[in-house]
Design an enzyme around this catalytic site. Structure first.
Site, PDB file in Angstrom:
ATOM      1  NE  ARG A   1      48.702  41.397  42.304  1.00 28.62           N
ATOM      2  CZ  ARG A   1      48.758  41.635  40.710  1.00 28.62           C
ATOM      3  NH1 ARG A   1      49.775  40.345  40.564  1.00 28.62           N
ATOM      4  NH2 ARG A   1      48.650  41.950  40.055  1.00 28.62           N
TER       5      ARG A   1
ATOM      6  CG  HIS B   1      55.534  41.681  42.200  1.00 36.52           C
ATOM      7  ND1 HIS B   1      54.223  42.191  42.725  1.00 36.52           N
ATOM      8  CD2 HIS B   1      55.226  41.734  40.671  1.00 36.52           C
ATOM      9  CE1 HIS B   1      53.346  42.456  42.717  1.00 36.52           C
ATOM     10  NE2 HIS B   1      53.247  41.327  41.192  1.00 36.52           N
TER      11      HIS B   1
HETATM   12  P1  NDP Z   1      43.296  35.331  33.898  1.00 33.82           P
HETATM   13  O1  NDP Z   1      42.353  35.874  34.030  1.00 33.82           O
HETATM   14  O2  NDP Z   1      43.563  34.693  32.397  1.00 33.82           O
HETATM   15  O3  NDP Z   1      43.175  34.133  34.520  1.00 33.82           O
HETATM   16  C1  NDP Z   1      42.997  34.014  35.981  1.00 33.82           C
HETATM   17  C2  NDP Z   1      43.041  31.994  36.473  1.00 33.82           C
HETATM   18  O4  NDP Z   1      42.545  32.078  37.276  1.00 33.82           O
HETATM   19  C3  NDP Z   1      41.577  31.941  35.192  1.00 33.82           C
HETATM   20  O5  NDP Z   1      41.614  30.190  34.873  1.00 33.82           O
HETATM   21  C4  NDP Z   1      40.671  31.548  36.360  1.00 33.82           C
HETATM   22  O6  NDP Z   1      39.573  30.726  35.553  1.00 33.82           O
HETATM   23  C5  NDP Z   1      41.689  31.254  37.283  1.00 33.82           C
HETATM   24  N1  NDP Z   1      40.643  31.127  38.779  1.00 33.82           N
HETATM   25  C6  NDP Z   1      40.177  32.670  39.287  1.00 33.82           C
HETATM   26  N2  NDP Z   1      39.696  32.529  40.388  1.00 33.82           N
HETATM   27  C7  NDP Z   1      40.089  31.564  40.820  1.00 33.82           C
HETATM   28  C8  NDP Z   1      39.405  30.945  41.848  1.00 33.82           C
HETATM   29  N3  NDP Z   1      38.446  31.118  42.720  1.00 33.82           N
HETATM   30  N4  NDP Z   1      39.108  29.392  41.555  1.00 33.82           N
HETATM   31  C9  NDP Z   1      39.726  28.435  40.432  1.00 33.82           C
HETATM   32  N5  NDP Z   1      40.463  29.146  39.497  1.00 33.82           N
HETATM   33  C10 NDP Z   1      40.154  30.387  39.271  1.00 33.82           C
HETATM   34  O7  NDP Z   1      44.448  35.679  35.231  1.00 33.82           O
HETATM   35  P2  NDP Z   1      45.824  36.131  33.883  1.00 33.82           P
HETATM   36  O8  NDP Z   1      46.692  34.642  33.878  1.00 33.82           O
HETATM   37  O9  NDP Z   1      46.400  36.984  32.806  1.00 33.82           O
HETATM   38  O10 NDP Z   1      47.022  36.806  35.112  1.00 33.82           O
HETATM   39  C11 NDP Z   1      46.911  35.926  35.863  1.00 33.82           C
HETATM   40  C12 NDP Z   1      46.765  36.862  37.826  1.00 33.82           C
HETATM   41  O11 NDP Z   1      48.764  36.547  37.665  1.00 33.82           O
HETATM   42  C13 NDP Z   1      46.999  37.769  37.168  1.00 33.82           C
HETATM   43  O12 NDP Z   1      45.314  37.783  38.090  1.00 33.82           O
HETATM   44  C14 NDP Z   1      48.109  38.530  38.700  1.00 33.82           C
HETATM   45  O13 NDP Z   1      47.662  38.999  39.913  1.00 33.82           O
HETATM   46  C15 NDP Z   1      49.713  37.903  38.618  1.00 33.82           C
HETATM   47  N6  NDP Z   1      49.960  38.475  37.571  1.00 33.82           N
HETATM   48  C16 NDP Z   1      51.365  38.833  38.439  1.00 33.82           C
HETATM   49  C17 NDP Z   1      52.880  39.232  38.122  1.00 33.82           C
HETATM   50  C18 NDP Z   1      54.290  39.287  38.217  1.00 33.82           C
HETATM   51  O14 NDP Z   1      54.984  40.126  38.020  1.00 33.82           O
HETATM   52  N7  NDP Z   1      54.692  38.888  39.423  1.00 33.82           N
HETATM   53  C19 NDP Z   1      52.498  39.680  36.289  1.00 33.82           C
HETATM   54  C20 NDP Z   1      51.120  39.599  35.741  1.00 33.82           C
HETATM   55  C21 NDP Z   1      49.933  39.058  36.230  1.00 33.82           C
HETATM   56  P3  NDP Z   1      38.447  30.512  34.812  1.00 33.82           P
HETATM   57  O15 NDP Z   1      39.975  30.096  33.577  1.00 33.82           O
HETATM   58  O16 NDP Z   1      37.808  29.521  34.736  1.00 33.82           O
HETATM   59  O17 NDP Z   1      37.769  31.412  34.897  1.00 33.82           O
END
Ligand code: NDP
Length: 320
Positions: A235, A283
């Site tokens: 994001r 995006h």
């Molecule tokens: P998930 O919830 O599956 O994965 C998020 C990951 O981020 C997890 O591994 C989580 O850790 C980690 N995480 C979250 N907060 C922290 C933190 N404070 N410190 C360290 N690690 C952290 O989400 P997705 O993979 O499905 O999607 C990720 C993001 O991609 C979405 O939220 C969206 O913002 C973005 N996105 C962008 C798109 C685009 O077109 N540009 C399209 C789709 C999504 P843990 O596994 O330990 O919980």
């Protein structure tokens, strides 16, 4: 188990506008013809009769008027565009878009971005309109550049697998430790410096939360090895854009591929548009096809109606 009453699905997905609604309806019909799928502009829709809603950016007041809702589906993997609306229904399950198509497309985008940085595609893109033969040696190949993925969730894990297939060594950083074959896993704030020190191309696939906002600023960038690259596809709130420009201008970073921005659409006067070391995409990194999103939602509704758990739920405690 068949639902007793065909639930109404309301589309608040604005991409494509109301003219895209017949296509959405036919996609849903293919997966569950019992679903009555309507558009947000349909004057015949009684908000109280809506059972499920597929939504991108709801205006305030829209969702709270739907008093019979059973679940809210985000039309994308992130949910920050819904949870920032004051009256989003916190008592209801909020389902994040998932599925293989979203992960496949993100993996493709991240692979393309890392290869672009590896082969310095930006230099050739700038040289071409000038008819300039920008001949140069390619310094590294994939096995010599470690990709570090911030956020090793659904999308990060899919990207890691594809990058490994291209020959990149891959490491990842998340809140909890992961056990992905061949991927070095780092967890939590205390392991972030070690993760960054060994990362040549930093890929951000984190969700937008108060903890991750502004994470990729000067303090983090300086911990990357000189000449590192950045791919930002989580994001726009993650990257401190002026700090990124400063790191590129000083030569500490060699290039960036950016899909998400603090303000979207990226304003025409943003310095990012014309920066010689930045590739901008609007995006588009990963949005599953309507067909796949309709299938995902229809299957999740069938699960909910049959008393089975909904997939990929937003966790309010974690904020993603
Ligand atoms: P998930 O919830 O599956 O994965 C998020 C990951 O981020 C997890 O591994 C989580 O850790 C980690 N995480 C979250 N907060 C922290 C933190 N404070 N410190 C360290 N690690 C952290 O989400 P997705 O993979 O499905 O999607 C990720 C993001 O991609 C979405 O939220 C969206 O913002 C973005 N996105 C962008 C798109 C685009 O077109 N540009 C399209 C789709 C999504 P843990 O596994 O330990 O919980």
């Amino acid at each position: 188990l068949q639902p007793k009453v065909a639930p109404t699905v309301l589309l608040l997905v604005k991409s494509g506008g109301p003219k895209a609604v017949p296509d959405w309806q036919s996609c849903f019909r293919r997966h569950d013809p019992r679903l009555d799928v309507r558009c947000w502009t349909d004057p015949g829709v009684d908000p109280a009769a809506v059972r499920y809603v597929v939504v991108w950016e709801p205006e305030e007041g829209r969702l709270s008027a739907m008093t019979g809702l059973r679940a809210v589906f985000s039309s994308a993997a992130g949910v920050d565009h819904i949870t920032r609306v004051a009256d989003w229904p916190r008592h209801l399950p909020l389902v994040r878009m998932g599925g293989d198509d979203t992960a496949q497309r993100m993996g493709e985008y991240i692979s393309w971005s890392c290869l672009s940085l590896l082969r310095d595609a930006r230099t050739f893109a700038l040289a071409q309109p000038e008819g300039r033969w920008a001949h140069r040696e390619t310094r590294f190949s994939a096995p010599q550049r470690t990709v570090g993925i911030l956020g090793l969730g659904n999308l990060g894990a899919a990207a890691a697998r594809m990058l490994q297939g291209l020959g990149f060594p891959v490491r990842g950083w998340s809140r909890s430790r992961k056990a992905l074959p061949g991927v070095e896993s780092f967890a939590g704030a205390e392991e972030l410096p070690a993760f960054l020190a060994g990362t040549d191309i930093l890929v951000c696939l984190l969700p937008s939360t108060p903890e991750t906002a502004g994470l990729i600023g000067a303090e983090l960038l300086v911990q990357l090895p000189a000449g590192a690259g950045l791919v930002s596809a989580g994001r726009g709130q993650h990257v401190v854009e002026p700090d990124l420009v400063a790191a590129l201008d000083s030569g500490h970073l060699s290039g960036a591929v950016m899909d998400v921005f603090a303000t979207e659409p990226l304003p025409p006067d943003s310095p990012l548009w014309r920066h010689p070391r930045i590739t901008v995409t609007p995006h588009i990194a990963s949005m599953a096809s309507r067909q796949e999103r309709a299938r995902y939602v229809a299957e999740a509704i069938a699960a909910q109606e049959a008393g089975r758990p909904l997939p990929n739920l937003f966790d309010p405690a974690k904020g993603y």
